[in-house]
Write an enzyme that holds these catalytic residues in place. Structure first.
Site, PDB file in Angstrom:
ATOM      1  N   HIS A  82     -17.000   1.288 -22.093  1.00  0.00           N
ATOM      2  CA  HIS A  82     -16.691  -0.035 -21.546  1.00  0.00           C
ATOM      3  C   HIS A  82     -17.785  -1.036 -21.876  1.00  0.00           C
ATOM      4  O   HIS A  82     -18.942  -0.662 -22.090  1.00  0.00           O
ATOM      5  CB  HIS A  82     -16.570   0.044 -20.007  1.00  0.00           C
ATOM      6  CG  HIS A  82     -15.440   0.886 -19.526  1.00  0.00           C
ATOM      7  ND1 HIS A  82     -14.131   0.506 -19.636  1.00  0.00           N
ATOM      8  CD2 HIS A  82     -15.415   2.112 -18.933  1.00  0.00           C
ATOM      9  CE1 HIS A  82     -13.357   1.453 -19.124  1.00  0.00           C
ATOM     10  NE2 HIS A  82     -14.107   2.440 -18.704  1.00  0.00           N
ATOM     11  N   CYS A 140      -9.375   9.080 -18.036  1.00  0.00           N
ATOM     12  CA  CYS A 140     -10.819   8.838 -17.871  1.00  0.00           C
ATOM     13  C   CYS A 140     -11.630  10.125 -18.005  1.00  0.00           C
ATOM     14  O   CYS A 140     -12.864  10.077 -18.073  1.00  0.00           O
ATOM     15  CB  CYS A 140     -11.115   8.214 -16.501  1.00  0.00           C
ATOM     16  SG  CYS A 140     -10.378   6.589 -16.316  1.00  0.00           S
ATOM     17  N   ASP A 179     -27.735   0.549 -21.666  1.00  0.00           N
ATOM     18  CA  ASP A 179     -27.002  -0.150 -22.730  1.00  0.00           C
ATOM     19  C   ASP A 179     -26.956   0.711 -23.999  1.00  0.00           C
ATOM     20  O   ASP A 179     -27.980   1.230 -24.448  1.00  0.00           O
ATOM     21  CB  ASP A 179     -27.686  -1.480 -23.031  1.00  0.00           C
ATOM     22  CG  ASP A 179     -26.898  -2.295 -24.038  1.00  0.00           C
ATOM     23  OD1 ASP A 179     -25.656  -2.306 -23.948  1.00  0.00           O
ATOM     24  OD2 ASP A 179     -27.530  -2.907 -24.923  1.00  0.00           O
ATOM     25  N   HIS A 180     -25.741   0.849 -24.548  1.00  0.00           N
ATOM     26  CA  HIS A 180     -25.527   1.669 -25.742  1.00  0.00           C
ATOM     27  C   HIS A 180     -25.927   3.129 -25.491  1.00  0.00           C
ATOM     28  O   HIS A 180     -26.399   3.812 -26.397  1.00  0.00           O
ATOM     29  CB  HIS A 180     -26.238   1.076 -26.961  1.00  0.00           C
ATOM     30  CG  HIS A 180     -25.513  -0.110 -27.531  1.00  0.00           C
ATOM     31  ND1 HIS A 180     -25.494  -1.324 -26.902  1.00  0.00           N
ATOM     32  CD2 HIS A 180     -24.738  -0.265 -28.647  1.00  0.00           C
ATOM     33  CE1 HIS A 180     -24.762  -2.189 -27.615  1.00  0.00           C
ATOM     34  NE2 HIS A 180     -24.290  -1.557 -28.676  1.00  0.00           N
ATOM     35  N   HIS A 195     -15.085   7.955 -23.457  1.00  0.00           N
ATOM     36  CA  HIS A 195     -14.596   6.619 -23.806  1.00  0.00           C
ATOM     37  C   HIS A 195     -15.676   5.652 -23.315  1.00  0.00           C
ATOM     38  O   HIS A 195     -16.768   6.110 -22.975  1.00  0.00           O
ATOM     39  CB  HIS A 195     -13.225   6.337 -23.162  1.00  0.00           C
ATOM     40  CG  HIS A 195     -13.246   6.235 -21.682  1.00  0.00           C
ATOM     41  ND1 HIS A 195     -13.367   7.324 -20.854  1.00  0.00           N
ATOM     42  CD2 HIS A 195     -13.217   5.165 -20.845  1.00  0.00           C
ATOM     43  CE1 HIS A 195     -13.382   6.943 -19.595  1.00  0.00           C
ATOM     44  NE2 HIS A 195     -13.304   5.631 -19.551  1.00  0.00           N
ATOM     45  N   GLU A 227     -15.906  -3.108 -14.532  1.00  0.00           N
ATOM     46  CA  GLU A 227     -15.632  -2.129 -15.582  1.00  0.00           C
ATOM     47  C   GLU A 227     -14.636  -2.706 -16.593  1.00  0.00           C
ATOM     48  O   GLU A 227     -14.612  -2.322 -17.759  1.00  0.00           O
ATOM     49  CB  GLU A 227     -15.056  -0.855 -14.962  1.00  0.00           C
ATOM     50  CG  GLU A 227     -15.052   0.318 -15.896  1.00  0.00           C
ATOM     51  CD  GLU A 227     -14.348   1.518 -15.290  1.00  0.00           C
ATOM     52  OE1 GLU A 227     -15.034   2.480 -14.951  1.00  0.00           O
ATOM     53  OE2 GLU A 227     -13.109   1.490 -15.163  1.00  0.00           O
ATOM     54  N   HIS A 271     -18.781   6.864 -21.092  1.00  0.00           N
ATOM     55  CA  HIS A 271     -18.814   7.744 -19.924  1.00  0.00           C
ATOM     56  C   HIS A 271     -17.564   8.621 -19.886  1.00  0.00           C
ATOM     57  O   HIS A 271     -16.697   8.549 -20.756  1.00  0.00           O
ATOM     58  CB  HIS A 271     -18.971   6.948 -18.612  1.00  0.00           C
ATOM     59  CG  HIS A 271     -17.708   6.347 -18.068  1.00  0.00           C
ATOM     60  ND1 HIS A 271     -17.440   6.303 -16.722  1.00  0.00           N
ATOM     61  CD2 HIS A 271     -16.650   5.780 -18.703  1.00  0.00           C
ATOM     62  CE1 HIS A 271     -16.273   5.703 -16.546  1.00  0.00           C
ATOM     63  NE2 HIS A 271     -15.776   5.383 -17.708  1.00  0.00           N
TER      64      HIS A 271
END
Lengths: 136, 136, 136, 136, 136, 136
Positions: free
Chosen positions: A41, A33, A79-80, A39, A126, A14
Site C-alpha cells: 500500500h 490480504c 518506507d519501502h 501485497h 491504508e 505486508h
C-alpha cells in the site's frame, strides 16, 4: 486548546496471517490480504498534536522538527519495507492498520513530549476507502 | 472523436531488481525500490478509449462492460498480488510502472476492440507524485 | 479505544421542499435545492466504528463484513435512486444531508452491534464544500 | 447533536518573523517562512457548527447564509491579501496557521450565534501536509 | 512512446501588474491579483517526459534523478519566494501562471536532455480550479 | 502553443432511457441509470483553451471572463436542474456524459472565439471513476 496535524507518507508491503494457520485457513480468515507472496500500500500517516500556542513564535510546535521526528522514528523504518519482516516496532504484532496506528503512537508519544508537545491522535490511511485513528 | 476514461484500483507488492545483480548492486542501481523483502503501492489505473458516440445509447462504450473487462483482465490478476512473482502478464519484465502500463495496454487492446471500441491510453499512478502514460 | 472508518459512495436525486408550500414559497425557503424537477449529488459516506482490537486478528472489525453491511443496508437502497420517493429509511423526512446522516445512523446502529462493534460516527459529504457528521 | 461543515478557500501572502529580530535571526528561528519578500499559500478553511436539526427545514443551519457570513467576515478580508499587512483580525499577531485559526474563530463565534447556531471548530489547511484545528 | 510525470510543489508570493500603470489601472486590468502588498499560492508542478523504456532498468528515466533536477533547477529557486522579486528565471516577465509554465520549460528542457530524456509538457496548477500546460 | 484550463462544477439530476422503450427494456439496456425517478451527480467540468500568451498581460485569456462565460452559458442552465427536462442545450439528446461534453463544446465554441481565444477540450467528470473528454 489547539491541534496541529502533519501528514507523512510511506509505501510498504505486508500480509495478514497467523503463522500457526495453513495458507488455506489464513485465506479463509483474512481473505486476499493473507497472500503469502505479500501485497502493499501507499500509506498516509496523519499525526496530530495538541497544546498551547507559544506567544513568541505563534507555533504550537515547530513543524520542521515534527516532520523530522516522524521521518526518523517512523518513515525511515517502514518506507519501502516489508512490515511483517523488517519493521522493529511491528515485531510480534499482526500487520493490520489498527496495529500500525497503535505502534506508531507508542513510537511517537515520548519523543513528542520531549519536543515540548503532546500527541493527540495517530491516523493511518491504508487506501482512499479505509483508515484507522488511535487516540491513545 | 470522443474519449472516455474509467478508473480502477489495485494494491500490490513489487521490487525493482535484476537477478544477475547482487543485492548491493541492485541497491546502487534501483535504490530502496530494490528491497529484497518487497514493498508495495496502491496503484490507480486510468483506461481511456476513443471512438464515436452510438446515437441509440449516447454511449461510446457501456462503462459497466468496460469496468468488468478491466477487472477480469487486469485487477483480478494483480490486486493483492506480488507483481514480480504472480502476475502472468508481467512475467519476464522489470516490475516498473512503465512496464506495467505497457503490459496492461497489451492485455486490453484486443478485448476492447472486441467490445467495439478502441484503446487510446493506459495511465498508471504509482503514487500521488508519479505516473506513467502509454499510448501504444 | 480505536476508530476505524469505511468510505462508501452513492449517487442520488433529491429535492428540499415542504408539500404544503407552493413552488414559489419552497423556492423562497430552500432556493434552487427545491427545484420540482429534482437535482442530484455524488454522496460520500464515511462510517466510523470504535472498539478494541481483537488480538487474534489485529482487527477492530472485518472491513469486508462492514463494507457488505453498509452496501446492503444503505447503498443498495439509495444508489441511483430518488431520495424523496424511493428510499424507505428517508420516508417522512426532509431529504437534507442532516437527515440523511441521522437516518443512516439509525439503519446501521443495531446491525453494527450485531457485528460485535459499535457505531461512532456517520459522516455524509454532499459536495466537496459541505458535509454533515452525526455522533448519535 | 449534529455537526455541519462548510469549506471556503482563500489565497494570501504572509511571513513569519519578529520585527525586533534581524533577518538573520528570523531565518534562524523561522527558516524560509521568514523570507522578507513574503511567500504565500492557497488556504482551505473548514468551519464546523453544532446544534439540533430544525424539523421544519431539515437544516441545522442554512448553508447559503453560513457561506455568505464566512465570505463577508473572513474571505473578503484575507483573500488575495497580505496577512501581515492588510488583515484587520490578524493585527498584532504572528501570521502562523495556529493564530489564523484562533483569529477566525474569534471573528465567527458571535455572528454564528446570531445565525442561531454554535461554532464548534475552525480548521485551516496551509498545505496538503499541514493543518490546524481550534475548538475554542 | 511512453510518458512519465513527476509532481513537485512550491509555495510562493506574486502579483500581476505593469510598473508603468498606477495601482488603480492595475486593479482595473488585473483585479485583486494586482494587490501591491502581494498574495500567494500553493503551486503544483507536473513535469512530463517522453521517450523509450530502457530494457536494462525498465525505466524511461530515473525518477530520483528527475526529482532532484526539478528541485535544483526550479523548486529551490521559487519555493517560499516572491516570484516577481526573487526568481531569476522569471525576471522581466509578468508573474502569470502562463509565463511560469513557459519559464519552467526553458529551465528544464536542456537539463532533461542531458539526463538522456526529452521534456514533453510542463503543467502548473495555481489552484484547484486553474492550471496551465505548455508543450514547448 | 499554451493551454489553460478552468474547472467549474454543477449538481444535476438525470436519467438514461429511450422513451419508446418500456421501463423494463430501459433497465435491460441502461441498468440502474434508467431509474424512472431519476438519480444525480456532482459533475465537474474542465474547459481547456489554447492560444498565445498576450505579452501585455501575461495571459492567454482573462480567467475571470472565462469563468463568467462558463457560468452564464453552462452552469446557470444546468446546476440544480434536471438534465433531461430542463436544459435547453441537451434537448433531444440522451443525457449521457458523452453527449453532455459534446453539447457543452457546442455552447462554448463560439463565445470563446469572441473572447479572442480557442476552445481546445471539454472534459466532464460524472464521478471519481468516470470522465469523458471531447476535442471537437
Amino acid at each position: 486548546m489547539i491541534y496541529i496535524t502533519r501528514r507523512e507518507r510511506f509505501n510498504a508491503a505486508h500480509r495478514l496471517f497467523r503463522s500457526e494457520f495453513s495458507d488455506e485457513k489464513n485465506m479463509a480468515v483474512f481473505g486476499k490480504c493473507s497472500n503469502p507472496n505479500w501485497h502493499g500500500h501507499n500509506y498516509e500517516l496523519f499525526v496530530t498534536l495538541r497544546g498551547e500556542v507559544d506567544p513568541d513564535t505563534g507555533f504550537l510546535v515547530n513543524l520542521k522538527a515534527l516532520s523530522k521526528l516522524i521521518k526518523t522514528r517512523i518513515v525511515e523504518k517502514i518506507d519501502h519495507k516489508n512490515i511483517n519482516l523488517e519493521v522493529d516496532f511491528m515485531k510480534g504484532r499482526m500487520a493490520s492498520t489498527e496495529n500500525l496506528a497503535i505502534a506508531i503512537w507508542e513510537e511517537l508519544e515520548n519523543p513528542i513530549q520531549e519536543l515540548g508537545s503532546q500527541l493527540h491522535s495517530v491516523k493511518v490511511y491504508e487506501s482512499e476507502n479505509n483508515y484507522v485513528e488511535y487516540l491513545g
